[in-house]
Design a protein around this motif. Sequence first.
Motif, PDB file in Angstrom:
ATOM      1  N   UNK A  62       0.843  -1.204   0.000  1.00  0.00           N
ATOM      2  CA  UNK A  62       0.000   0.000   0.000  1.00  0.00           C
ATOM      3  C   UNK A  62       0.877   1.252   0.000  1.00  0.00           C
ATOM      4  N   UNK A  63       0.602   2.149  -0.947  1.00  0.00           N
ATOM      5  CA  UNK A  63       1.397   3.366  -1.087  1.00  0.00           C
ATOM      6  C   UNK A  63       0.730   4.518  -0.334  1.00  0.00           C
ATOM      7  N   UNK A  64       1.516   5.193   0.502  1.00  0.00           N
ATOM      8  CA  UNK A  64       1.062   6.383   1.226  1.00  0.00           C
ATOM      9  C   UNK A  64       1.818   7.577   0.642  1.00  0.00           C
ATOM     10  N   UNK A  65       1.092   8.546   0.122  1.00  0.00           N
ATOM     11  CA  UNK A  65       1.692   9.721  -0.510  1.00  0.00           C
ATOM     12  C   UNK A  65       1.759  10.864   0.497  1.00  0.00           C
ATOM     13  N   UNK A  66       2.954  11.419   0.681  1.00  0.00           N
ATOM     14  CA  UNK A  66       3.146  12.555   1.583  1.00  0.00           C
ATOM     15  C   UNK A  66       3.253  13.832   0.761  1.00  0.00           C
ATOM     16  N   UNK A  67       2.384  14.780   1.059  1.00  0.00           N
ATOM     17  CA  UNK A  67       2.394  16.083   0.398  1.00  0.00           C
ATOM     18  C   UNK A  67       2.333  17.156   1.485  1.00  0.00           C
ATOM     19  N   UNK A  68       2.020  18.380   1.123  1.00  0.00           N
ATOM     20  CA  UNK A  68       2.073  19.469   2.111  1.00  0.00           C
ATOM     21  C   UNK A  68       1.190  20.626   1.680  1.00  0.00           C
ATOM     22  N   UNK A  69       1.104  21.605   2.560  1.00  0.00           N
ATOM     23  CA  UNK A  69       0.518  22.889   2.191  1.00  0.00           C
ATOM     24  C   UNK A  69       1.551  23.644   1.347  1.00  0.00           C
ATOM     25  N   UNK A  70       1.195  24.818   0.843  1.00  0.00           N
ATOM     26  CA  UNK A  70       2.177  25.600   0.085  1.00  0.00           C
ATOM     27  C   UNK A  70       3.374  25.927   0.967  1.00  0.00           C
ATOM     28  N   UNK A 335       1.302  17.567   5.123  1.00  0.00           N
ATOM     29  CA  UNK A 335       2.159  18.118   6.169  1.00  0.00           C
ATOM     30  C   UNK A 335       1.931  19.625   6.300  1.00  0.00           C
ATOM     31  N   UNK A 336       1.811  20.067   7.534  1.00  0.00           N
ATOM     32  CA  UNK A 336       1.664  21.492   7.822  1.00  0.00           C
ATOM     33  C   UNK A 336       2.407  21.818   9.106  1.00  0.00           C
ATOM     34  N   UNK A 337       2.791  23.059   9.260  1.00  0.00           N
ATOM     35  CA  UNK A 337       3.366  23.531  10.515  1.00  0.00           C
ATOM     36  C   UNK A 337       2.631  24.804  10.935  1.00  0.00           C
ATOM     37  N   UNK A 338       2.596  25.032  12.226  1.00  0.00           N
ATOM     38  CA  UNK A 338       1.984  26.261  12.735  1.00  0.00           C
ATOM     39  C   UNK A 338       2.727  27.475  12.200  1.00  0.00           C
ATOM     40  N   UNK A 377      -9.935  14.091  -5.219  1.00  0.00           N
ATOM     41  CA  UNK A 377      -9.330  12.908  -5.852  1.00  0.00           C
ATOM     42  C   UNK A 377      -9.852  11.604  -5.253  1.00  0.00           C
ATOM     43  N   UNK A 378     -10.643  11.688  -4.187  1.00  0.00           N
ATOM     44  CA  UNK A 378     -11.267  10.504  -3.609  1.00  0.00           C
ATOM     45  C   UNK A 378     -10.352   9.668  -2.741  1.00  0.00           C
ATOM     46  N   UNK A 379      -9.348  10.300  -2.109  1.00  0.00           N
ATOM     47  CA  UNK A 379      -8.384   9.540  -1.317  1.00  0.00           C
ATOM     48  C   UNK A 379      -8.482   9.886   0.170  1.00  0.00           C
ATOM     49  N   UNK A 380      -8.371   8.874   1.053  1.00  0.00           N
ATOM     50  CA  UNK A 380      -8.293   9.147   2.494  1.00  0.00           C
ATOM     51  C   UNK A 380      -7.057   9.994   2.806  1.00  0.00           C
ATOM     52  N   UNK A 381      -7.119  10.781   3.859  1.00  0.00           N
ATOM     53  CA  UNK A 381      -6.006  11.676   4.154  1.00  0.00           C
ATOM     54  C   UNK A 381      -5.906  11.922   5.652  1.00  0.00           C
ATOM     55  N   UNK A 382      -4.732  12.409   6.056  1.00  0.00           N
ATOM     56  CA  UNK A 382      -4.486  12.828   7.434  1.00  0.00           C
ATOM     57  C   UNK A 382      -3.598  14.066   7.384  1.00  0.00           C
ATOM     58  N   UNK A 383      -3.874  15.052   8.224  1.00  0.00           N
ATOM     59  CA  UNK A 383      -2.967  16.194   8.369  1.00  0.00           C
ATOM     60  C   UNK A 383      -1.909  15.840   9.401  1.00  0.00           C
TER      61      UNK A 383
END
Length: 563
Positions: A62-70, A335-338, A377-383
């Motif tokens: 199972x592939x988990x894709x890591x992305x971020x905010x701008x 991924x996000x940071x304060x 895109x229809x994908x589950x996600x987590x922040x």
Amino acid sequence: MKHTKTAVQSDIEIAQQASMKKIMDIASLLDIEEDEIELYGKYKAKLSLDITKRLHNKQNGKVILVTAINPTPAGEGKSTVTVGLGQALNKLGKKTIIAMREPSLGPTMGMKGGATGGGYSQVLPMEDINLHFTGDIHAITTANNALAAMIDNHIHQGNDLKIDTRRITWKRVLDLNDRALRKVVIGMGGPTQGVPREDGFDITVASEIMAVFCLAKDVADLKERLARIVIGYDLEKKPVTVKDLKVEGALTLLLKDACMPNLVQTMEHTPAIIHGGPFANVAHGCNSVIATQMAAKLGDYVVTEAGFGADLGAEKFLHIKTPALGFNPEAVVIVATIRAIKMHGGMSKDQLKEENLEALSIGIENVKKHVETVEKFGLPYVIALNEFITDTAAEIDFVKNWCQKNDIPMALTQVWEQGGDGGLELAQTVLAQMETKKPAFTPLYLSEDTLEKKLEAIVTNVYGGTGVELLPAAQKQLQQIVGEGWGHLPVCMAKTQYSLTDDAKKLGRPENFTVTIRELKPSVGAGFIVALTGNIMTMPGLPKEPAALKMDVDEQGKAVGLF
């Protein structure tokens, strides 16, 4: 375990104190046979493409894709979270492999830094990986420039293909930031020195050969893609390809060893496959298809990343890489940071240590837009809220409450400080989302859609804009692209990473904007059409004080100042 230090150490200091296992010991954790690994010293190796062939009937992990905010100058830590999540999943007993891109010397020696993670969530040996590694990017540079040399030699030797020297689109490349080479004149010095013409340099990781390299399924596919590359146009304005020049075989030969993915390890000895390195603002920003496919055969879970925010890397992963890969991610981590959220809310970098809930409430709209994009895109996600030492309890509570109110799964991560232990909550949250919400992956456009419709789909659905404006030059290029039969290809947007718009200064979540396309460039070998927006550069420049000024080697031969 929490690592306590009397003073905050740099990433390189932490990495140099780490204990690495021999790479054969890492390989022994995976289903790799002895003759399928080629050692590059004690701690690096290349993996044979025969592994994927041998395991072709095995179910993909199972592939988990890591992305971020701008991204912002405050930092988000996407690579750090990628490594930390992989380590955490292994701590939970999940056989996990990390699949990442190779760093480019441009950012490494310039401003952005390397791409090996940070703190106690790094891939090792970080010095090698951030510099020359196993020479893959050098091989891509050589192949690109060999093609450039063949083009100019063909013209010098009589130009049987009637190449129009005013319409050569192929550029030379260098894997460094060097603004002085953006536009050059070559062939000066008389008839024995070649035919004078204008030329230019791109950075290697923005080149089409890098994109081809990262989207090819195997060596045969690589050769076919190389053959399709359009290097320019003849006097009748018809495309001239690498196949016309008959050099696809030579280019493939230069790249054949580089095609083998690289095996390294994290600080906690989680296997990591690092291969390919296209930029995400001017290219598609994902590691190689070959590496991801191999990781999916060797592991039950694969944690991979796509460059910059979900508006760039993730969108391109899902529209460009996924069709080549043959399967889609099961979940996405944003991924996000304060610190970054506050910058999107209007705070300057030198103010970020101050608590500011108002800036958070404004900037968090940037997070919400990226969440909405992944949902489309229809994908589950987590922040993954990547914690910094300056974050206050009130600020963390604000983000937690906002996520709870909006029914958005979120996990606080401390992977820089604690390694895999600091990512356990994230790993458990991701696994829970994957168990309860099955992906219903849906692209935002179809291959049969017109290029205009594809552009509109990205701008309206991913960026949140109202539409697209094509400048006259782009309109003319669009007609030619469609006339050549390339209209079915996906779009690769070349756009600033800092904003959802094509204006780097518009942070947060702008509204009521259009995106201007100034140029459409066919990358037929890679299999996409590049749409250039704003003032995006394919050869960056160095900042006033490059990172290279702090780099050195001590008397024992150890790197100094490498982050």
